[in-house]
Write an enzyme that holds these catalytic residues in place. Structure first.
Site, PDB file in Angstrom:
ATOM      1  N   GLU A  70       0.628  -1.231   0.020  1.00 31.52           N
ATOM      2  CA  GLU A  70      -0.118   0.071  -0.023  1.00 31.52           C
ATOM      3  C   GLU A  70       0.807   1.282   0.074  1.00 31.52           C
ATOM      4  O   GLU A  70       1.843   1.254   0.721  1.00 31.52           O
ATOM      5  CB  GLU A  70      -1.074   0.014   0.985  1.00 31.52           C
ATOM      6  CG  GLU A  70      -1.860   1.206   1.158  1.00 31.52           C
ATOM      7  CD  GLU A  70      -2.719   1.205   2.378  1.00 31.52           C
ATOM      8  OE1 GLU A  70      -2.684   0.191   3.217  1.00 31.52           O
ATOM      9  OE2 GLU A  70      -3.386   2.200   2.638  1.00 31.52           O
TER      10      GLU A  70
ATOM     11  N   ARG B  25       5.134 -13.284   9.604  1.00 32.99           N
ATOM     12  CA  ARG B  25       5.983 -12.054   9.213  1.00 32.99           C
ATOM     13  C   ARG B  25       7.370 -12.023   9.991  1.00 32.99           C
ATOM     14  O   ARG B  25       7.304 -12.671  10.950  1.00 32.99           O
ATOM     15  CB  ARG B  25       5.032 -10.733   9.602  1.00 32.99           C
ATOM     16  CG  ARG B  25       4.614 -10.759  11.236  1.00 32.99           C
ATOM     17  CD  ARG B  25       3.606  -9.690  11.527  1.00 32.99           C
ATOM     18  NE  ARG B  25       4.151  -8.394  11.164  1.00 32.99           N
ATOM     19  CZ  ARG B  25       3.418  -7.767  10.142  1.00 32.99           C
ATOM     20  NH1 ARG B  25       2.573  -8.140   9.498  1.00 32.99           N
ATOM     21  NH2 ARG B  25       3.761  -6.448  10.081  1.00 32.99           N
TER      22      ARG B  25
ATOM     23  N   LYS C 217       4.316   0.650   9.533  1.00 35.34           N
ATOM     24  CA  LYS C 217       4.396   1.758   8.579  1.00 35.34           C
ATOM     25  C   LYS C 217       4.063   2.954   9.319  1.00 35.34           C
ATOM     26  O   LYS C 217       4.363   4.168   9.374  1.00 35.34           O
ATOM     27  CB  LYS C 217       3.894   1.909   7.256  1.00 35.34           C
ATOM     28  CG  LYS C 217       4.747   1.190   6.209  1.00 35.34           C
ATOM     29  CD  LYS C 217       4.088   1.118   5.052  1.00 35.34           C
ATOM     30  CE  LYS C 217       3.010  -0.059   4.817  1.00 35.34           C
ATOM     31  NZ  LYS C 217       2.610  -0.002   3.436  1.00 35.34           N
TER      32      LYS C 217
HETATM   33  P1  ATP Z   1       2.675  -2.168   7.837  1.00 39.17           P
HETATM   34  O1  ATP Z   1       1.944  -3.362   8.983  1.00 39.17           O
HETATM   35  O2  ATP Z   1       4.116  -2.225   8.251  1.00 39.17           O
HETATM   36  O3  ATP Z   1       1.882  -1.022   7.653  1.00 39.17           O
HETATM   37  P2  ATP Z   1       1.479  -3.782   5.678  1.00 39.17           P
HETATM   38  O4  ATP Z   1       1.323  -5.223   5.941  1.00 39.17           O
HETATM   39  O5  ATP Z   1       0.212  -2.931   6.071  1.00 39.17           O
HETATM   40  O6  ATP Z   1       2.589  -3.357   6.776  1.00 39.17           O
HETATM   41  P3  ATP Z   1       1.620  -3.274   2.996  1.00 39.17           P
HETATM   42  O7  ATP Z   1       2.073  -2.396   2.237  1.00 39.17           O
HETATM   43  O8  ATP Z   1       0.082  -3.855   3.226  1.00 39.17           O
HETATM   44  O9  ATP Z   1       2.058  -3.067   4.517  1.00 39.17           O
HETATM   45  O10 ATP Z   1       2.246  -4.938   2.781  1.00 39.17           O
HETATM   46  C1  ATP Z   1       2.611  -5.312   1.539  1.00 39.17           C
HETATM   47  C2  ATP Z   1       3.182  -6.686   1.623  1.00 39.17           C
HETATM   48  O11 ATP Z   1       4.177  -6.915   2.440  1.00 39.17           O
HETATM   49  C3  ATP Z   1       1.877  -7.674   2.490  1.00 39.17           C
HETATM   50  O12 ATP Z   1       1.949  -8.904   1.439  1.00 39.17           O
HETATM   51  C4  ATP Z   1       2.605  -7.814   3.713  1.00 39.17           C
HETATM   52  O13 ATP Z   1       1.982  -9.142   3.958  1.00 39.17           O
HETATM   53  C5  ATP Z   1       4.089  -7.877   3.564  1.00 39.17           C
HETATM   54  N1  ATP Z   1       4.586  -7.580   4.925  1.00 39.17           N
HETATM   55  C6  ATP Z   1       4.395  -6.544   5.520  1.00 39.17           C
HETATM   56  N2  ATP Z   1       5.140  -6.494   6.845  1.00 39.17           N
HETATM   57  C7  ATP Z   1       5.865  -7.709   6.605  1.00 39.17           C
HETATM   58  C8  ATP Z   1       6.439  -8.338   7.658  1.00 39.17           C
HETATM   59  N3  ATP Z   1       6.996  -7.920   8.751  1.00 39.17           N
HETATM   60  N4  ATP Z   1       6.992  -9.518   7.361  1.00 39.17           N
HETATM   61  C9  ATP Z   1       6.751 -10.031   6.076  1.00 39.17           C
HETATM   62  N5  ATP Z   1       5.937  -9.487   5.147  1.00 39.17           N
HETATM   63  C10 ATP Z   1       5.448  -8.180   5.402  1.00 39.17           C
HETATM   64 MG    MG Z   2      -1.450  -2.899   5.077  1.00 40.38          MG
END
Ligand code: ATP
Ligand code: MG
Length: 563
Positions: free
Chosen positions: A37, A263, A273
């Protein structure tokens, strides 16, 4: 990865599934996607997902799509899109022609929503979000049907169209799936599919005032792109039945499968983020690319190499159980990478002047130094030497214990690649502050060994005062003082910020060969750690170097001591 080392390492559970799906003929090609995102910069957790998704595509000679999951107009911006693309490329991956945005599919998604309504599987609901929460029930109690649940298809179609046209008030209604208000999985209790939000979108402008929810958008975007394996983190396990319900109910031409993996969590940092954004917005750090942040751009600026991050992701593996990775493991990945290839140089961080009183005033000479003692192929360079040099102030002790094999009055040490010197006198100013040391050198010891075979234990680094370049060096420590800064229920994570995470040293003296250093070059400053030039703040007049990592894990040592 070569075929050989694939066979050495057992396949993770996702790669096992892929091998099976190819063998059984279920899929001829594998298509994955990475769906960030654009609401912030990528962090090391995303690197795990990138390495997994793009890695699988590479190993199968197929493609991984980069899809911006841009369905929350208020929080997203094109700036983040640019940064994310740069980070993925820098890590060494490429999406080719397969760059997509969820917002590309808004028309298609709208049509699918209309189709669900026509199937009697979705309805417009007027409950406020608070009422919806009340009606939803709990883990132990079933939910209650919304009073709007039995609206006719015609009425729903009309209301949904009005929602789309912006004729209704923001927040006054939402489109919900009609599934099961008593499902044990709360996400299946008539989840919201579309919200009414009258906010401009960074790509579609004011064209839409309804925006799809993640669960509705993600499975359909995967389907439209023909994704075969949709890989996400474990917290989406409960979303999988909804993912499947939407695709099954709409009877779509293909049905991607969602698999969840653990994760990445690393101690002494935060990884969401939202929290990283707070650190940036509230100026706790210098920006998203602050070298203390575990964002990809922060790690890049700090001096991490793409290879070190990919090796790190490879080494932690892909599993199904959440775990914590020690920060030291990440630091070791860059040490291992740089240890074999970073040229060695001499740099004095906290200078103390040494005058070699028996060395002629105007004499200068050059001494040969190896660029990498373990790898002669990296060649040699010449170090200028003269009567005045700088050494590290911690290499001198006035009242030194017996085992201090460095400078103290009467003691002899080796100057790396130069001569043996003996400390004769300590010069202080009227306040008793140390000004300089007076030493003598033994002209017979050029290169560092004595012809009479006498043993000198200590070797210290130095830089010629006349030739050295003045520079700023920034030393970094962990951004937080506790292992799990965001797991304290009483305290905000920012209360655990480490006040000493950045130390700026302004009077460092580096060997002159570093004038030619480029921003991408990384060096080992002997005895000090690995360093690179700062990409943002270095200038020809005043170079700025970042310490990437120390030579050894001082935290591991400290923890041992405390035990
Ligand atoms: P955050 O919690 O940091 O905001 P998010 O999951 O909301 O992260 P996205 O931009 O939606 O961020 O994530 C893009 C991809 O990265 C998704 O498929 C998510 O599952 C993966 N991802 C995010 N954080 C991790 C992590 N700590 N370990 C592995 N994969 C991750
Ligand atoms: Mg997200």
């Amino acid at each position: 990865m070569t075929a050989e080392n694939i066979s050495e390492k057992p396949l993770d559970f996702i790669r096992q599934i892929i091998v099976k799906d190819l063998k059984s003929g279920k899929h001829k090609t594998i298509i994955t996607r990475f769906p960030p995102e654009p609401n912030g910069f990528l962090h090391i957790g995303h690197a795990k997902s990138i390495c997994l998704n793009f890695g699988i595509a590479e190993e199968n000679n197929s493609v991984c799509h980069l899809r911006f999951d841009d369905t929350n107009p208020g929080k997203e911006s094109p700036e983040y899109v640019v940064a994310i693309k740069q980070d993925v490329h820098w890590l060494g991956f490429d999406w080719g022609d397969h760059l997509y945005y969820s917002s590309d599919y808004f028309d298609k998604l709208y049509d699918y929503a209309v189709q669900l309504i026509k199937l009697g599987k979705a309805y417009v609901c007027n409950l406020s979000s608070e009422e919806m929460r009340e009606y939803r029930g709990t883990l132990t109690e079933p939910g209650k049907d919304s009073p709007c649940r039995n609206r006719s298809v015609e009425e729903n179609l009309q209301l949904f169209e009005q929602m789309k046209n912006g004729e209704l008030e923001e927040g006054s209604c939402a489109l919900r799936a009609k599934i099961d208000m008593s499902s044990p999985n709360i996400l299946m209790r008539d989840p919201v599919l579309y919200r009414l939000i009258k906010t401009s979108h960074h790509r579609t402008g004011d064209r839409w005032c309804i925006y799809p929810m993640y669960d509705f958008c993600h499975c359909l975007s995967d389907m439209v792109e023909g994704i075969t394996h949709s890989l996400c983190t474990l917290e989406f396990e409960n979303n999988r039945p909804l993912y499947d319900w939407i695709l099954d109910t709409l009877n779509t031409p293909c049905h991607p499968r969602q698999y969840e993996f653990a994760r990445l969590n690393i101690n002494y940092t935060v990884m969401s983020k939202r929290k990283l954004l707070q650190l940036v917005d509230e100026n706790h750090v210098l920006g998203w690319d602050d070298p203390r942040m575990l964002t990809i751009s922060g790690l890049r600026r700090r001096g991490y190499t793409p290879a070190s991050i990919r090796n790190f992701c490879d080494s932690i593996g892909v599993g199904k159980r959440d775990s914590w990775i020690n920060m030291g493991v990440l630091e070791n990945s860059i040490r291992d990478d740089l240890n074999v290839r970073a040229p060695r140089v001499l740099g004095v961080l906290k200078p103390l002047k040494v005058v070699i009183t028996n060395y002629p005033e105007n004499k200068e000479e050059e001494l040969e130094a190896q660029n990498h003692p373990q790898n002669p192929k990296l060649g040699t360079r010449m170090l200028p030497f003269c009567r005045e040099i700088y050494v590290e102030d911690t290499d001198f002790l006035e009242n030194a214990p017996k085992k201090f094999f460095r400078l103290s009055v009467g003691r002899e040490v080796r100057l790396r690649y130069a001569y043996l010197i003996t400390c004769r006198e300590v010069i202080k100013d009227e306040n008793g502050e140390l000004v300089e040391l007076h030493c003598t050198y033994d002209p017979e010891t050029r290169g560092g060994s004595a012809p009479d075979g006498r043993k000198v234990k200590g070797t210290i680094h130095w830089v010629s005062a006349r030739h050295g370049i003045r520079s700023q060096v920034r030393l970094y420590d962990r951004l937080f003082t506790v292992e799990h800064p965001d797991m304290d229920k009483e305290k905000d994570f920012k209360e655990f910020l480490n006040p000493d995470s950045l130390q700026i040293l302004d009077n460092c003296i580096l060997e002159p060969s570093l004038t030619a250093a480029a921003v991408e070059d990384r060096f080992q400053f002997e005895r000090q750690g690995y360093f690179c030039q700062d990409s943002k703040e270095t200038t020809p007049e005043k170079p700025v170097f970042n310490r990437i990592v120390t030579l050894r894990d001082s935290w591991a040592k400290m923890n041992k001591k405390n035990k």
